[in-house]
Design an enzyme around this catalytic site. Sequence first.
Site, PDB file in Angstrom:
ATOM      1  N   VAL A 297       0.888  -1.245  -0.235  1.00 32.69           N
ATOM      2  CA  VAL A 297       0.277  -0.254   0.183  1.00 32.69           C
ATOM      3  C   VAL A 297       1.115   1.244   0.459  1.00 32.69           C
ATOM      4  O   VAL A 297       0.252   2.240  -0.566  1.00 32.69           O
ATOM      5  CB  VAL A 297      -1.098  -0.025   1.253  1.00 32.69           C
ATOM      6  CG1 VAL A 297      -1.849   1.469   1.500  1.00 32.69           C
ATOM      7  CG2 VAL A 297      -2.123  -1.230   1.057  1.00 32.69           C
TER       8      VAL A 297
ATOM      9  N   HIS B 189       2.385   2.096  -3.702  1.00 34.39           N
ATOM     10  CA  HIS B 189       1.184   2.030  -4.660  1.00 34.39           C
ATOM     11  C   HIS B 189      -0.004   3.357  -4.422  1.00 34.39           C
ATOM     12  O   HIS B 189      -0.098   4.363  -5.199  1.00 34.39           O
ATOM     13  CB  HIS B 189       0.558   0.546  -4.254  1.00 34.39           C
ATOM     14  CG  HIS B 189      -0.770   0.817  -5.128  1.00 34.39           C
ATOM     15  ND1 HIS B 189      -0.291   1.067  -6.772  1.00 34.39           N
ATOM     16  CD2 HIS B 189      -1.534   0.597  -5.266  1.00 34.39           C
ATOM     17  CE1 HIS B 189      -1.225   0.817  -7.484  1.00 34.39           C
ATOM     18  NE2 HIS B 189      -2.216   0.641  -7.255  1.00 34.39           N
TER      19      HIS B 189
ATOM     20  N   ASN C 127       4.318   5.653 -10.674  1.00 33.32           N
ATOM     21  CA  ASN C 127       4.122   3.786 -10.263  1.00 33.32           C
ATOM     22  C   ASN C 127       5.137   3.122 -11.093  1.00 33.32           C
ATOM     23  O   ASN C 127       5.295   1.981 -10.352  1.00 33.32           O
ATOM     24  CB  ASN C 127       2.995   3.575  -9.434  1.00 33.32           C
ATOM     25  CG  ASN C 127       2.801   3.990  -8.586  1.00 33.32           C
ATOM     26  OD1 ASN C 127       2.987   4.413  -7.799  1.00 33.32           O
ATOM     27  ND2 ASN C 127       1.505   4.273  -7.846  1.00 33.32           N
ATOM     28  N   TYR C 128       5.538   3.800 -12.789  1.00 30.94           N
ATOM     29  CA  TYR C 128       5.959   2.669 -13.340  1.00 30.94           C
ATOM     30  C   TYR C 128       6.994   3.512 -13.146  1.00 30.94           C
ATOM     31  O   TYR C 128       7.409   3.496 -14.394  1.00 30.94           O
ATOM     32  CB  TYR C 128       5.452   2.645 -14.770  1.00 30.94           C
ATOM     33  CG  TYR C 128       3.967   2.252 -14.685  1.00 30.94           C
ATOM     34  CD1 TYR C 128       3.417   0.547 -13.643  1.00 30.94           C
ATOM     35  CD2 TYR C 128       3.513   1.990 -15.527  1.00 30.94           C
ATOM     36  CE1 TYR C 128       2.411   0.815 -13.503  1.00 30.94           C
ATOM     37  CE2 TYR C 128       2.234   1.820 -15.989  1.00 30.94           C
ATOM     38  CZ  TYR C 128       1.484   0.572 -14.656  1.00 30.94           C
ATOM     39  OH  TYR C 128      -0.049   0.197 -14.905  1.00 30.94           O
TER      40      TYR C 128
END
Length: 533
Positions: A177, A180, A471-472
């Site tokens: 969590v 992310h 997040n990538y």
Amino acid sequence: MKIVGLAIFLFLSILALSVSRQPESSESTFAGCLIRRSEPSYPISSAIYFPSNSSYSSVLESYIRNLRFNESNTPKPQLILTALHESHIQSAIICAKYHGLQMRIRSGGHDFEGSSYVSDVPFFILDMFNLRSINVSIEDEIAWVEVGATVGEVYYKIAEKSNIHGFPTGTCPTVGVGGHFSGGGYGIMARKYGLSIDNIIDARLVDVNGRFLDRASMGEDLFWAITGGGASSFGVVLAYKIKLVRVPSMVAIFTVERTYEQNLTDTVYSLLQIVDKLDGEIFIKTTIDVVNDSHRVGKKTIRATFLGYFLGDSTGLFSLINLRFPELGLKITDCTEHTWIESIVRWNNFPIGTPVEVLLNRVHPNLQHLKRKSDYLKKPIPKQGLKSIFKKMIKLENPLLKFFPYGGFMSEISPSEKPFPHRAGNIVKIEYGTNWDENGIEAANHYINLTRNLYNYMTPFVSKSRGAYLNYKDFDLGINHNGQKSYIEGTAYGIKYFKDNFNRLVQVKTRVDPENFFRNEQSIPIFPSIGSQ
């Protein structure tokens, strides 16, 4: 005398053995600081793992999700602190500042570039996996979630109390969590309810001075920054307070595969015309990869897998798709109905009937070496462009493309509402990916270059000012050495991740962490002082 001599010999042997088992002096100094600051009620010693500990390797490797960063030459931390209490985090920050040791914060280990557990300078890992409580209040439609929890655990805990509540976040159940949520949190309900960060209403954080803060005490600027700007640049988030959303008691899913020979170009072209304009209840993820051609021995072909999700029943899904996207050729038998929590299991390709408890499994089922890149598409790709892309993919063989649809509620949110700016005007988010099994730098360079090759080939078809999804994480966009050129280096990747929000993030960072303690290869930099310019 012989007995005395033997006793002295045994004493010296035990002393030598105990000294040999001590960590190096730099580790011992930092560890000593941690232990000295430890509260008697919450001893920290059992949470510390040195390389000399028998469990060190298993603790380190248990949350490494990219095997590129689990090789013999990968830099290892001087110690791992698996925090058992909030006070341990406070001590870690204070002691790391005092001893000049870099901190890497890990919640789930899905960081695509390994920056949550790898560094080229002396470092330690603050591992949050023990802090993973989830307290759900259906009456208030909220939950407090500690950052060591996984997405799967969050979903499971919500479903335990209600079959008509959910939360809009990612679908990979083993994702932590902490990273992310703080980077955006895109998932299959984004077109209906937005991102995770659009549904976070409070947070608890330890700042660079070791203070415990909530939204009210940290202020709106810092709260804004840690909900989309990557919290590890600003402090250590302990927990997020999330707003639950309503879901139907039953939802529908479809999976349809098509190969190049099955009119694939026209199908993908038609999808890109309408996918962002469909009702917010529908989400269609498209994965395009290279597979063996079943009709031509030794040849390759392109395959597309269309995975649809609908906040409604199968009849509604079937009618909507055949009205707006008839080129797919969807059949009613392609659609299945599930409770919301069952749909998360099914979305992850588990067989129908798999118990929902599988979402509690924190072990990733299929670890590989991997490279990821991202993009945003603002205009549909022409048919000839799609044909050339497919031809290029067959030549490269390994890389894949994924299209994640935008539109719906995502288009209604201002790009400055949160640090995540990629809102209206995007048709799909693009993910480029390559997975491989071979170890070593030579294999890594080969497959990483395949991914870069496809990314570069896509240049004419995407926005001129290419964006990227935090997040990538992608180090190809730029690396920050956190020196005098830190701000300049930070703009290289910062503008792609955050666009016009980047300088506001730098302002917040400069105010709350003026010495740049919380840093990594792609952290938010501070503004340079006049004397260093």
